[in-house]
Design an enzyme around this catalytic site. Structure first.
Site, short mmCIF file in Angstrom:
data_model
loop_
_atom_site.label_atom_id
_atom_site.label_comp_id
_atom_site.label_asym_id
_atom_site.label_seq_id
_atom_site.Cartn_x
_atom_site.Cartn_y
_atom_site.Cartn_z
CE LYS A 270 -1.08 1.35 4.55
NZ LYS A 270 -0.36 0.36 5.69
CG HIS B 152 2.05 -1.20 11.75
ND1 HIS B 152 2.58 0.12 12.17
CD2 HIS B 152 2.27 -1.23 10.46
CE1 HIS B 152 3.06 0.44 10.81
NE2 HIS B 152 3.07 -0.33 10.26
CD GLU C 143 2.67 -6.88 8.22
OE1 GLU C 143 2.12 -5.98 8.70
OE2 GLU C 143 2.15 -8.00 8.57
#
Ligand SMILES: *Cc1c(COP(=O)(O)O)cnc(C)c1O
Length: 504
Positions: free
Chosen positions: A139, A268, A340
């Site tokens: 993204k 995250h 990530e």
């Protein structure tokens, strides 16, 4: 009644007719030894062999087609060689030529993407976090070359939608096991489709998601996304995602009951994390979830430390992370650690060149100006450029970024004399909305005119991907370069090998 001041107009057309010595000095910081671009060689040759002023010609070094690789990937735009700065300048010279030919889109804003920069970030990653496989967060910038380069380097991919999964799989040569569907709240149809595509790894953080997965993708390899402290980040994702630790035992029990396989934990710390110490607490929480999983009858094998890595703080974050992993997971024999990262890989790799399309004095109403306000606090000139917050600069609104313009070309030259006075200015995008402000206050040379070009660095993360075409302004295109210096050849070889592999 208020009065709008008109700045005197002396529009200097850009003709790039500059002296040789000036031209040489402009390129003094480029690594000419390592530049393999035939165009650049021609440029160097020009610079060294002529005493006459350089003049832009149609077959000169301003071409964007010449000097590119024969396409490794026929569907993609050409790949060029050389330092990105050369391509920013080439693009500007090209624009001035197109303007002479009355092309409607002549002075369009454009990005230059330096794939070497992505590669150098990967080398940093591998040096600091050799045990952690990066699953690039698509993204952040789903650029087709960035995806291919990272694939060639062995990265996996964090996808959040069907669209991103299809985009990664359509490249070819990427096994679905290299994808994690890292969106904890997925549409049923998306889960069903992930099942069909062979994407098994997916995150969840709530009960409903477990029921959905049990119905549509019972073989899924689930990863529980937990809530961590994200207060030290530009974008706090915990507002929306992450299971509080107290809810985890219930979620794991439900997963067991539904005969689902939960293989690990993810978190995250928030995007744009400016205090890497938060990774330490996050790893401690992940450890406690591993222990809860054991209680619930699962044997976790995946630790996913998410994204949030900031370029400037990367080494520090990596060291905090490594220490915490060693402390809380001393035995990692059956544990795969992934991350990530998004921003870290692409932020610095993209620069944007935007053209000044208009200029005016700020609206001022002499009757309302506060007597005490010093005029020097207010920008005295407004520049309008051809990309804005509805386009590449959406990062200002959505990603809490601050744009720092610099001059790419002024009055037909790439060189701004150091004697040039600066003045407080504001920079605006092209749409008819007043929210479209790129920089409310910035110092720029007083001599800037319509037709000059501004540059913006660090434009690779959360920019192109979220740009709209509001008001009929197209999304700025990207010019690609393998970069200058020694890494260019390595990037080229990696891409070439990947292309050969995916073609078979
Ligand atoms: C956005 C996002 C990322 C990437 O974050 P960066 O701060 O760009 O590294 C990683 N994982 C998930 C689940 C995300 O939503």
């Amino acid at each position: 009644m208020s009065q709008v001041e008109i700045l005197h107009t002396s529009l200097n057309s850009i003709d790039h007719d500059v002296s040789r010595s000036e031209h040489l000095s402009r390129f003094h910081n480029l690594d000419l030894e390592n530049v393999t671009n035939p165009n650049t060689n021609a440029l160097v040759h020009d610079l060294l062999s002529t005493n006459s002023p350089l003049r832009l010609t149609s077959d000169g070094f301003g071409g964007t087609e010449a000097g590119s690789e024969p396409s490794f990937f026929p569907s993609l735009p050409p790949l060029h060689f050389g330092h990105p700065e050369i391509h920013l300048r080439n693009g500007i010279m090209n624009a001035s030529r197109l303007a002479n030919d009355a092309e409607p889109d002549a002075e369009k804003a454009f990005f230059v993407a330096d794939l070497s920069q992505v590669y150098r970030q990967h080398l940093r990653w591998v040096a600091c976090l050799p045990e952690i496989t990066p699953f690039y967060a698509v993204k952040c910038n789903p650029d087709p070359y960035v995806l291919r380069l990272l694939a060639s380097l062995g990265a996996g991919f964090d996808c959040a939608s069907n669209g991103e999964i299809s985009q990664v799989l359509s490249i070819g040569g990427i096994d679905p096991s290299r994808i994690i569907f890292a969106n904890p709240c997925k549409a049923n149809s998306f889960i069903r489709n992930a099942c069909k595509m062979g994407v098994d790894a997916m995150t969840f953080d709530n009960m409903d998601e477990l029921h959905k997965v049990a119905r549509t993708h019972p073989r899924a390899k689930l990863v529980v996304r937990i809530l961590t402290d994200d207060t030290k980040s530009l974008c706090q994702l915990g507002l929306k995602y992450g299971a509080p630790l107290v809810t985890v035992p219930g979620l794991l029990a439900k997963a067991k009951e539904l005969h689902l396989d939960v293989i690990g934990v993810s978190f995250h710390v928030g995007s744009g994390c400016y205090d890497p110490s938060v990774y330490s607490d996050a790893i401690a929480r992940a450890r406690s979830v591993f222990d809860m999983a054991k209680e619930a009858g699962f044997s976790f094998t995946l630790l996913d430390v998410g994204g949030g890595f900031e370029d400037a703080l990367f080494e520090q974050a990596a060291s905090v992370l490594t220490d915490a992993i060693h402390q809380h997971f001393p035995d990692r024999t059956n544990i795969k650690v992934i991350a990530e990262p998004g921003r870290f890989y692409v932020s610095k790799a993209f620069s944007l060149a935007a053209n000044i399309i208009a200029r005016r004095a700020p609206f001022s109403d002499s009757t309302t100006i506060n007597e005490n306000a010093t005029l020097s606090d207010h920008p005295s000139v407004m520049y309008y450029i051809n990309d804005g917050v509805y386009g590449a600069f959406n990062c200002i609104l959505f990603d809490h970024q601050v744009a720092h313009p610099y001059v790419l070309s002024m009055n037909g030259s790439f060189h701004v004399p150091s004697s040039e006075p600066v003045c407080l200015s504001s920079v605006w995008g092209p749409t008819c909305d007043s929210i479209d402000c790129v920089s409310p206050k910035t110092n720029l040379p007083a001599g800037l005119r319509v037709g000059d070009w501004l540059g913006f660095d660090n434009m690779g993360a959360y920019t192109v991907c979220a740009a709209s075409q509001f008001n009929g302004f197209e999304v700025s295109k990207v010019v690609y370069t393998l970069g200058g210096g020694v890494t260019a050849a390595e990037v080229r070889n990696n891409l070439l090998a990947f292309a050969a592999e995916t073609r078979q």
